[in-house]
Write a protein that holds these residues in place. Structure first.
Motif, PDB file in Angstrom:
ATOM      1  N   VAL A 145       0.817  -1.216   0.000  1.00 35.72           N
ATOM      2  CA  VAL A 145       0.000   0.000   0.000  1.00 35.72           C
ATOM      3  C   VAL A 145       0.854   1.271   0.000  1.00 35.72           C
ATOM      4  CG1 VAL A 145      -0.326   0.043   2.526  1.00 35.72           C
ATOM      5  CG2 VAL A 145      -2.032   1.096   1.044  1.00 35.72           C
ATOM      6  N   LYS A 146       1.977   1.252   0.716  1.00 36.27           N
ATOM      7  CA  LYS A 146       2.829   2.458   0.773  1.00 36.27           C
ATOM      8  C   LYS A 146       3.379   2.818  -0.603  1.00 36.27           C
ATOM      9  CE  LYS A 146       4.433   2.166   5.560  1.00 36.27           C
ATOM     10  NZ  LYS A 146       5.610   2.066   6.416  1.00 36.27           N
ATOM     11  N   GLY A 147       3.900   1.813  -1.300  1.00 34.82           N
ATOM     12  CA  GLY A 147       4.454   2.048  -2.624  1.00 34.82           C
ATOM     13  C   GLY A 147       3.386   2.491  -3.608  1.00 34.82           C
ATOM     14  N   ALA A 148       2.211   1.860  -3.540  1.00 37.63           N
ATOM     15  CA  ALA A 148       1.125   2.184  -4.467  1.00 37.63           C
ATOM     16  C   ALA A 148       0.632   3.618  -4.274  1.00 37.63           C
ATOM     17  CB  ALA A 148      -0.029   1.204  -4.265  1.00 37.63           C
ATOM     18  N   VAL A 149       0.487   4.033  -3.033  1.00 38.15           N
ATOM     19  CA  VAL A 149       0.034   5.410  -2.740  1.00 38.15           C
ATOM     20  C   VAL A 149       1.088   6.416  -3.225  1.00 38.15           C
ATOM     21  CG1 VAL A 149      -0.403   7.033  -0.836  1.00 38.15           C
ATOM     22  CG2 VAL A 149      -1.543   4.807  -0.871  1.00 38.15           C
ATOM     23  N   ALA A 150       2.362   6.070  -3.057  1.00 37.05           N
ATOM     24  CA  ALA A 150       3.436   6.956  -3.530  1.00 37.05           C
ATOM     25  C   ALA A 150       3.409   7.082  -5.053  1.00 37.05           C
ATOM     26  CB  ALA A 150       4.785   6.438  -3.056  1.00 37.05           C
ATOM     27  N   VAL A 151       3.235   5.951  -5.746  1.00 32.98           N
ATOM     28  CA  VAL A 151       3.239   5.948  -7.212  1.00 32.98           C
ATOM     29  C   VAL A 151       2.031   6.703  -7.773  1.00 32.98           C
ATOM     30  CG1 VAL A 151       2.856   4.424  -9.214  1.00 32.98           C
ATOM     31  CG2 VAL A 151       4.619   3.867  -7.537  1.00 32.98           C
ATOM     32  N   LEU A 152       0.851   6.429  -7.244  1.00 33.33           N
ATOM     33  CA  LEU A 152      -0.378   6.975  -7.835  1.00 33.33           C
ATOM     34  C   LEU A 152      -0.701   8.394  -7.379  1.00 33.33           C
ATOM     35  CD1 LEU A 152      -2.714   3.847  -7.672  1.00 33.33           C
ATOM     36  CD2 LEU A 152      -1.589   4.792  -9.692  1.00 33.33           C
ATOM     37  N   PHE A 153      -0.409   8.701  -6.116  1.00 37.86           N
ATOM     38  CA  PHE A 153      -0.837   9.993  -5.559  1.00 37.86           C
ATOM     39  C   PHE A 153       0.322  10.902  -5.158  1.00 37.86           C
ATOM     40  CE2 PHE A 153      -4.133   6.807  -4.193  1.00 37.86           C
ATOM     41  CZ  PHE A 153      -5.093   7.185  -5.125  1.00 37.86           C
ATOM     42  N   ASN A 154       1.542  10.363  -5.263  1.00 36.59           N
ATOM     43  CA  ASN A 154       2.714  11.120  -4.825  1.00 36.59           C
ATOM     44  C   ASN A 154       2.564  11.545  -3.362  1.00 36.59           C
ATOM     45  OD1 ASN A 154       5.265  11.842  -5.760  1.00 36.59           O
ATOM     46  ND2 ASN A 154       4.679  13.969  -6.012  1.00 36.59           N
ATOM     47  N   GLN A 155       2.072  10.604  -2.545  1.00 38.81           N
ATOM     48  CA  GLN A 155       1.829  10.859  -1.129  1.00 38.81           C
ATOM     49  C   GLN A 155       2.392   9.712  -0.292  1.00 38.81           C
ATOM     50  OE1 GLN A 155      -2.457  11.349  -1.327  1.00 38.81           O
ATOM     51  NE2 GLN A 155      -2.290  13.576  -1.374  1.00 38.81           N
ATOM     52  N   ARG A 156       2.540   9.990   0.997  1.00 34.66           N
ATOM     53  CA  ARG A 156       3.124   9.027   1.939  1.00 34.66           C
ATOM     54  C   ARG A 156       2.016   8.455   2.822  1.00 34.66           C
ATOM     55  NH1 ARG A 156       4.630  11.014   6.957  1.00 34.66           N
ATOM     56  NH2 ARG A 156       4.665  13.067   5.958  1.00 34.66           N
ATOM     57  N   PHE A 157       1.884   7.118   2.780  1.00 32.25           N
ATOM     58  CA  PHE A 157       0.861   6.463   3.603  1.00 32.25           C
ATOM     59  C   PHE A 157       1.476   6.048   4.937  1.00 32.25           C
ATOM     60  CE2 PHE A 157      -1.674   2.730   4.914  1.00 32.25           C
ATOM     61  CZ  PHE A 157      -2.916   3.341   4.983  1.00 32.25           C
ATOM     62  N   GLN A 158       0.937   6.590   6.020  1.00 34.25           N
ATOM     63  CA  GLN A 158       1.467   6.320   7.367  1.00 34.25           C
ATOM     64  C   GLN A 158       0.877   5.035   7.927  1.00 34.25           C
ATOM     65  OE1 GLN A 158       4.095   8.159   8.215  1.00 34.25           O
ATOM     66  NE2 GLN A 158       3.306   9.430   9.826  1.00 34.25           N
ATOM     67  N   LYS A 159       1.749   4.161   8.429  1.00 32.25           N
ATOM     68  CA  LYS A 159       1.281   2.940   9.100  1.00 32.25           C
ATOM     69  C   LYS A 159       1.939   2.864  10.465  1.00 32.25           C
ATOM     70  CE  LYS A 159       0.305  -0.959   7.024  1.00 32.25           C
ATOM     71  NZ  LYS A 159      -0.285  -1.884   6.037  1.00 32.25           N
ATOM     72  N   SER A 160       1.133   2.646  11.504  1.00 31.37           N
ATOM     73  CA  SER A 160       1.670   2.543  12.857  1.00 31.37           C
ATOM     74  C   SER A 160       2.093   1.105  13.143  1.00 31.37           C
ATOM     75  CB  SER A 160       0.597   2.974  13.871  1.00 31.37           C
ATOM     76  OG  SER A 160       0.879   2.452  15.150  1.00 31.37           O
ATOM     77  N   LYS A 161       3.391   0.908  13.411  1.00 33.35           N
ATOM     78  CA  LYS A 161       3.878  -0.441  13.718  1.00 33.35           C
ATOM     79  C   LYS A 161       3.260  -0.939  15.025  1.00 33.35           C
ATOM     80  CE  LYS A 161       7.661  -3.430  13.301  1.00 33.35           C
ATOM     81  NZ  LYS A 161       9.072  -3.683  13.195  1.00 33.35           N
ATOM     82  N   LYS A 162       3.060  -0.015  15.971  1.00 30.24           N
ATOM     83  CA  LYS A 162       2.474  -0.400  17.258  1.00 30.24           C
ATOM     84  C   LYS A 162       1.059  -0.952  17.064  1.00 30.24           C
ATOM     85  CE  LYS A 162       1.516   1.411  21.864  1.00 30.24           C
ATOM     86  NZ  LYS A 162       1.340   2.613  22.671  1.00 30.24           N
ATOM     87  N   ALA A 163       0.263  -0.265  16.225  1.00 34.07           N
ATOM     88  CA  ALA A 163      -1.099  -0.748  15.961  1.00 34.07           C
ATOM     89  C   ALA A 163      -1.061  -2.066  15.191  1.00 34.07           C
ATOM     90  CB  ALA A 163      -1.884   0.301  15.183  1.00 34.07           C
ATOM     91  N   ALA A 164      -0.148  -2.171  14.234  1.00 33.51           N
ATOM     92  CA  ALA A 164      -0.064  -3.380  13.398  1.00 33.51           C
ATOM     93  C   ALA A 164       0.161  -4.630  14.234  1.00 33.51           C
ATOM     94  CB  ALA A 164       1.063  -3.229  12.375  1.00 33.51           C
ATOM     95  N   THR A 165       0.979  -4.515  15.268  1.00 32.98           N
ATOM     96  CA  THR A 165       1.339  -5.688  16.086  1.00 32.98           C
ATOM     97  C   THR A 165       0.554  -5.753  17.394  1.00 32.98           C
ATOM     98  OG1 THR A 165       3.180  -4.420  17.039  1.00 32.98           O
ATOM     99  CG2 THR A 165       3.668  -5.806  15.137  1.00 32.98           C
TER     100      THR A 165
END
Length: 202
Positions: A145-165
């Protein structure tokens, strides 16, 4: 022949402006049969959903996950985060996942599919692994998702590692868990929508 394209690296993505995420006002928590039915009625009007699941992490060798514990589905306007403790809620979620004619778009869905079959006893229909669309456009590296958002929207998708785990099997999800889960599905929907607009196909 498809031109080979490079996926932006972490350093390049870190410099981009932030992707505008859904706030809690556009996220619906679903944990009863009645709430699930309301979500069902809202969702089935959409041609596609952003789709993902979350499972409680396993830390011991040989420990099997009994997930998914959370299912998240999103349109372009709103995301629904289903907790799967309640049997009625689980039944509606299974019905949605098995529904034909609606694309369920996401990243890295192989594991999600296996767990859904184990937990719900249904084969999810219309699963669309968004990576296949990017591969067809010449992106060789797994996108995510991070790479796709960067490619399509030129934006940075934030993901919280704490929430993920975090513990997705908790009876009460935290606000950060809700925001994390909902936006994984929402970003997948937005990526699907943009690839459609561009005419990109798997």
């Amino acid at each position: 022949m498809t031109q080979r394209r490079d996926t932006p690296d972490k350093e390049a993505i870190a410099l981009l402006p932030e992707f505008p995420r859904l706030g809690l006002d556009r996220i619906t928590l679903v944990n009863t049969g009645k709430q699930a039915q309301q979500a069902h009625d809202a969702l089935i009007t959409s041609p596609a959903w952003g789709f993902d699941t979350e499972s409680k992490p396993t830390f011991r060798v040989g420990e099997a996950s009994d997930g998914p514990h959370v299912l998240q589905l999103s349109t372009g306007e709103r995301a629904w985060v289903f907790q799967l403790h309640d049997p009625e809620c689980r039944a509606v979620a299974a019905d949605l996942l098995a529904r034909e004619g609606i694309a369920k778009a996401g990243f890295g869905l192989g594991d999600d599919r296996k767990r859904i079959i184990q937990k719900f006893g249904v084969e999810p229909a219309g699963i669309l692994e968004l990576n296949t669309i990017f591969k067809a456009q010449g992106y060789r590296k797994e996108m995510g998702v991070k790479g796709a958002v960067a490619v399509l929207f030129n934006q940075r998708f934030q993901k919280s590692k704490k929430a993920a785990t975090s513990n997705w099997a908790n009876l009460r999800l935290s606000e950060s868990q809700l925001v994390y889960a909902a936006n994984d599905a929402y970003a997948a929907y937005r990526v699907w929508e943009e690839t459609q607009a561009l005419g990109w196909k798997p």
